[in-house]
Design a protein around this motif. Structure first.
Motif, mmCIF file in Angstrom:
data_model
loop_
_atom_site.group_PDB
_atom_site.id
_atom_site.type_symbol
_atom_site.label_atom_id
_atom_site.label_comp_id
_atom_site.label_asym_id
_atom_site.label_seq_id
_atom_site.Cartn_x
_atom_site.Cartn_y
_atom_site.Cartn_z
ATOM 1 N N ASN A 182 34.306 41.602 33.346
ATOM 2 C CA ASN A 182 34.945 41.606 32.019
ATOM 3 C C ASN A 182 36.378 41.082 31.991
ATOM 4 O OD1 ASN A 182 32.957 43.188 30.105
ATOM 5 N ND2 ASN A 182 32.921 44.245 32.071
ATOM 6 N N ILE A 183 36.967 40.869 33.161
ATOM 7 C CA ILE A 183 38.327 40.317 33.207
ATOM 8 C C ILE A 183 38.384 39.098 34.114
ATOM 9 C CG2 ILE A 183 40.749 40.773 33.772
ATOM 10 C CD1 ILE A 183 40.270 43.714 33.097
ATOM 11 N N PHE A 184 38.047 39.254 35.376
ATOM 12 C CA PHE A 184 38.192 38.148 36.330
ATOM 13 C C PHE A 184 37.285 36.959 35.992
ATOM 14 C CE2 PHE A 184 39.485 41.307 39.918
ATOM 15 C CZ PHE A 184 40.704 41.487 39.303
ATOM 16 N N LYS A 185 36.010 37.221 35.763
ATOM 17 C CA LYS A 185 35.063 36.132 35.503
ATOM 18 C C LYS A 185 35.356 35.389 34.204
ATOM 19 C CE LYS A 185 30.101 35.112 35.485
ATOM 20 N NZ LYS A 185 28.727 35.716 35.627
ATOM 21 N N PRO A 186 35.565 36.069 33.070
ATOM 22 C CA PRO A 186 35.874 35.355 31.820
ATOM 23 C C PRO A 186 37.151 34.524 31.899
ATOM 24 C CG PRO A 186 35.255 37.620 31.358
ATOM 25 C CD PRO A 186 35.422 37.522 32.840
ATOM 26 N N LEU A 187 38.125 34.977 32.679
ATOM 27 C CA LEU A 187 39.398 34.255 32.780
ATOM 28 C C LEU A 187 39.411 33.249 33.934
ATOM 29 C CD1 LEU A 187 41.996 37.098 32.070
ATOM 30 C CD2 LEU A 187 40.748 35.626 30.480
ATOM 31 N N LYS A 188 38.266 33.111 34.600
ATOM 32 C CA LYS A 188 38.118 32.161 35.717
ATOM 33 C C LYS A 188 39.130 32.436 36.829
ATOM 34 C CE LYS A 188 36.199 28.594 32.705
ATOM 35 N NZ LYS A 188 36.295 27.202 32.199
ATOM 36 N N MET A 189 39.331 33.726 37.089
ATOM 37 C CA MET A 189 40.208 34.161 38.178
ATOM 38 C C MET A 189 39.367 34.258 39.453
ATOM 39 S SD MET A 189 42.235 37.104 35.980
ATOM 40 C CE MET A 189 43.151 37.755 37.380
ATOM 41 N N TYR A 190 39.036 33.111 40.003
ATOM 42 C CA TYR A 190 38.032 33.039 41.064
ATOM 43 C C TYR A 190 38.475 33.672 42.383
ATOM 44 C CZ TYR A 190 35.866 29.759 37.809
ATOM 45 O OH TYR A 190 35.309 29.180 36.693
ATOM 46 N N SER A 191 39.768 33.773 42.616
ATOM 47 C CA SER A 191 40.243 34.355 43.877
ATOM 48 C C SER A 191 40.330 35.870 43.811
ATOM 49 C CB SER A 191 41.635 33.809 44.226
ATOM 50 O OG SER A 191 42.635 34.431 43.419
ATOM 51 N N ALA A 192 40.398 36.426 42.603
ATOM 52 C CA ALA A 192 40.730 37.838 42.414
ATOM 53 C C ALA A 192 39.612 38.756 42.893
ATOM 54 C CB ALA A 192 41.035 38.103 40.944
ATOM 55 N N GLU A 193 40.002 39.835 43.548
ATOM 56 C CA GLU A 193 39.037 40.798 44.057
ATOM 57 C C GLU A 193 39.657 42.193 44.081
ATOM 58 O OE1 GLU A 193 36.000 41.390 47.877
ATOM 59 O OE2 GLU A 193 37.392 39.694 47.805
ATOM 60 N N ILE A 194 38.891 43.160 43.622
ATOM 61 C CA ILE A 194 39.305 44.559 43.661
ATOM 62 C C ILE A 194 38.996 45.129 45.046
ATOM 63 C CG2 ILE A 194 38.849 46.871 42.730
ATOM 64 C CD1 ILE A 194 40.447 45.154 40.824
ATOM 65 N N THR A 195 39.905 45.934 45.576
ATOM 66 C CA THR A 195 39.708 46.553 46.877
ATOM 67 C C THR A 195 38.574 47.581 46.825
ATOM 68 O OG1 THR A 195 41.389 48.216 46.369
ATOM 69 C CG2 THR A 195 42.108 46.260 47.565
ATOM 70 N N PRO A 196 37.917 47.844 47.965
ATOM 71 C CA PRO A 196 38.168 47.235 49.277
ATOM 72 C C PRO A 196 37.645 45.806 49.349
ATOM 73 C CG PRO A 196 36.329 48.764 49.410
ATOM 74 C CD PRO A 196 36.898 48.919 48.036
ATOM 75 N N ILE A 197 38.399 44.932 50.033
ATOM 76 C CA ILE A 197 38.053 43.522 50.131
ATOM 77 C C ILE A 197 36.842 43.341 51.046
ATOM 78 C CG2 ILE A 197 38.875 41.267 50.911
ATOM 79 C CD1 ILE A 197 40.206 42.183 48.371
ATOM 80 N N GLN A 198 35.864 42.566 50.558
ATOM 81 C CA GLN A 198 34.666 42.311 51.357
ATOM 82 C C GLN A 198 34.834 41.115 52.282
ATOM 83 O OE1 GLN A 198 32.142 44.508 51.244
ATOM 84 N NE2 GLN A 198 33.415 45.640 49.795
ATOM 85 N N GLU A 199 35.494 40.085 51.776
ATOM 86 C CA GLU A 199 35.700 38.869 52.563
ATOM 87 C C GLU A 199 37.179 38.720 52.884
ATOM 88 O OE1 GLU A 199 33.389 36.925 53.725
ATOM 89 O OE2 GLU A 199 31.680 37.875 52.705
ATOM 90 N N ASN A 200 37.483 38.383 54.117
ATOM 91 C CA ASN A 200 38.877 38.234 54.524
ATOM 92 C C ASN A 200 39.374 36.797 54.461
ATOM 93 O OD1 ASN A 200 39.585 40.925 55.027
ATOM 94 N ND2 ASN A 200 38.507 40.886 56.981
ATOM 95 N N ASN A 201 38.560 35.897 53.917
ATOM 96 C CA ASN A 201 38.991 34.503 53.811
ATOM 97 C C ASN A 201 40.186 34.380 52.874
ATOM 98 O OD1 ASN A 201 36.859 33.762 55.450
ATOM 99 N ND2 ASN A 201 35.492 33.311 53.736
ATOM 100 N N ASN A 202 41.204 33.694 53.346
ATOM 101 C CA ASN A 202 42.410 33.418 52.552
ATOM 102 C C ASN A 202 43.096 34.682 52.037
ATOM 103 O OD1 ASN A 202 42.187 30.633 52.887
ATOM 104 N ND2 ASN A 202 40.957 30.380 51.038
ATOM 105 N N VAL A 203 43.067 35.736 52.826
ATOM 106 C CA VAL A 203 43.809 36.955 52.501
ATOM 107 C C VAL A 203 45.072 36.981 53.357
ATOM 108 C CG1 VAL A 203 43.827 39.468 52.582
ATOM 109 C CG2 VAL A 203 41.772 38.263 51.840
ATOM 110 N N ALA A 204 46.221 36.959 52.713
ATOM 111 C CA ALA A 204 47.480 37.077 53.440
ATOM 112 C C ALA A 204 47.595 38.497 53.971
ATOM 113 C CB ALA A 204 48.654 36.748 52.524
ATOM 114 N N LYS A 205 47.832 38.650 55.257
ATOM 115 C CA LYS A 205 47.932 39.958 55.885
ATOM 116 C C LYS A 205 49.362 40.498 55.777
ATOM 117 C CE LYS A 205 43.686 39.568 57.469
ATOM 118 N NZ LYS A 205 42.573 40.384 56.954
ATOM 119 N N GLY A 206 49.503 41.715 55.312
ATOM 120 C CA GLY A 206 50.822 42.330 55.249
ATOM 121 C C GLY A 206 51.317 42.692 56.642
ATOM 122 N N PHE A 207 52.589 42.431 56.889
ATOM 123 C CA PHE A 207 53.157 42.788 58.198
ATOM 124 C C PHE A 207 54.645 43.060 58.060
ATOM 125 C CE2 PHE A 207 53.431 38.161 57.859
ATOM 126 C CZ PHE A 207 54.706 37.861 58.315
#
Length: 343
Positions: A195-220
């Protein structure tokens, strides 16, 4: 838009630097010089995006995507946006209200009769404005969202009568998620995706917990120790571009109405209190400024929109330094001091 967290002497240095480069460079080069200076002085590791009059005029990446510094950041990397993610739950609630499935003055007990008697006093509006009086999450015994709900069942009394005081804490946020799941019959993660990410074409957006780690900046941190993964449902990882998409569509009433947006911008009538949108300013019920910051581990995020002056700034970092407010203020100075044809 001067933020009270600014160390005044550091802000003066940045503004001095800004004024120095303004005389010699175009607006884009001014911002680039500022960002390179901030990165070279170990004040910023992350991604930045600046939009002017609905056009992205500056987008760049500085530093690394991981603690061992083997992978450089690019614009495709997504970051934990901390408390900015709370806006998704607020928007979701307003969507359900617009559909007639919920009211702002509905009591929490309507949806969760198994909660203690205090739930007869707390409204949806209280959850949005952090005026519920519910004590904060007992983090010592929390390992999942289910644990949080079970902990809510053990709370005997509120810290204050709902609507009389303000207390920014995460139990308000987690109850929002629970209400959304109860009404929609969907997991919160799926609701936001559909209802938010898909309609707005926010293709990178993901709610945690993250399933795929591709292109995830790691906090350090500065000792090059990486953050532990977020195990709770409700946080969000996304790119600067997708955060701008959300901001633009929110402000242009594409996902909720003008009246709903105004309602989300209301806050408890005291200094230093946040609304569901963080800090929002209205004139004749029309949004003119909106800013929100977030922090999660070593992630740091800030989005600022000045609708009157037509610009947006997004700063996302995976190596906390506590300087993004000062950097944003310097960028605002550049944008407001530009000449008519300066680009």
């Amino acid at each position: 838009m001067l933020h009270k967290k600014y160390p005044f002497h550091f802000l003066i240095i940045l503004l001095f630097l800004t004024n120095k480069i303004c005389a010699q460079q175009t607006i884009v080069n001014q911002i680039d010089s500022l960002m390179n200076w901030s990165h070279n002085n170990k004040m910023f590791n992350g991604n930045i995006l600046v939009s002017k009059n609905n056009k992205i005029i500056y987008s760049s990446s500085f530093g690394f995507a991981n603690a061992n510094k083997t992978t450089k950041l690019t614009s495709d990397y997504k970051f934990n946006i901390g408390s900015i993610t709370k806006e998704f739950s607020a928007v979701a609630l307003m969507q359900l209200i617009e559909k007639g499935e919920l009211k702002l003055n509905d009591k929490i007990s309507k949806f969760f009769p198994e909660l203690p008697k205090w739930s007869n006093k707390v409204t949806i509006k209280d959850l949005l404005q952090y005026t519920s009086g519910i004590p904060d999450v007992n983090w010592k015994k929390i390992k999942s969202n289910k644990d949080i709900f079970e902990d809510l069942k053990t709370i005997d009394t509120l810290n204050f009568n709902p609507g009389t005081q303000y207390d920014y804490n995460n139990n308000n946020f987690f109850l929002r998620l629970s209400v959304i799941e109860k009404i929609s019959g969907m997991s919160y993660k799926n609701y936001v995706q559909q209802n938010i990410f898909k309609p707005l074409k926010m293709y990178s957006a993901e709610i945690t917990p993250i399933q795929e780690n591709n292109n995830v900046a790691k906090g350090f941190n500065d000792k090059l120790v990486e953050d532990k993964p977020d195990f709770l449902v409700g946080g969000a990882f996304l790119t600067a571009t997708d955060l701008l998409k959300f901001s633009n569509n929110l402000h242009s009433n594409k996902i909720i109405s003008k009246n709903s947006l105004f309602e989300l911008g209301q806050h408890f009538n005291k200094e230093d209190t946040q609304s569901a949108l963080g800090e929002a300013k209205f004139k004749n019920k029309k949004l003119i400024e909106h800013s929100h910051d977030g922090r999660g581990g070593n992630y740091e995020a800030l989005m600022i929109t000045d609708i009157k002056n037509g610009f947006s700034i997004i700063l996302l970092s995976n190596n906390y330094q506590g300087k993004i407010f000062e950097i944003s203020e310097a960028i605002i100075s550049i944008l407001k001091n530009q000449k008519p044809n300066d680009n």
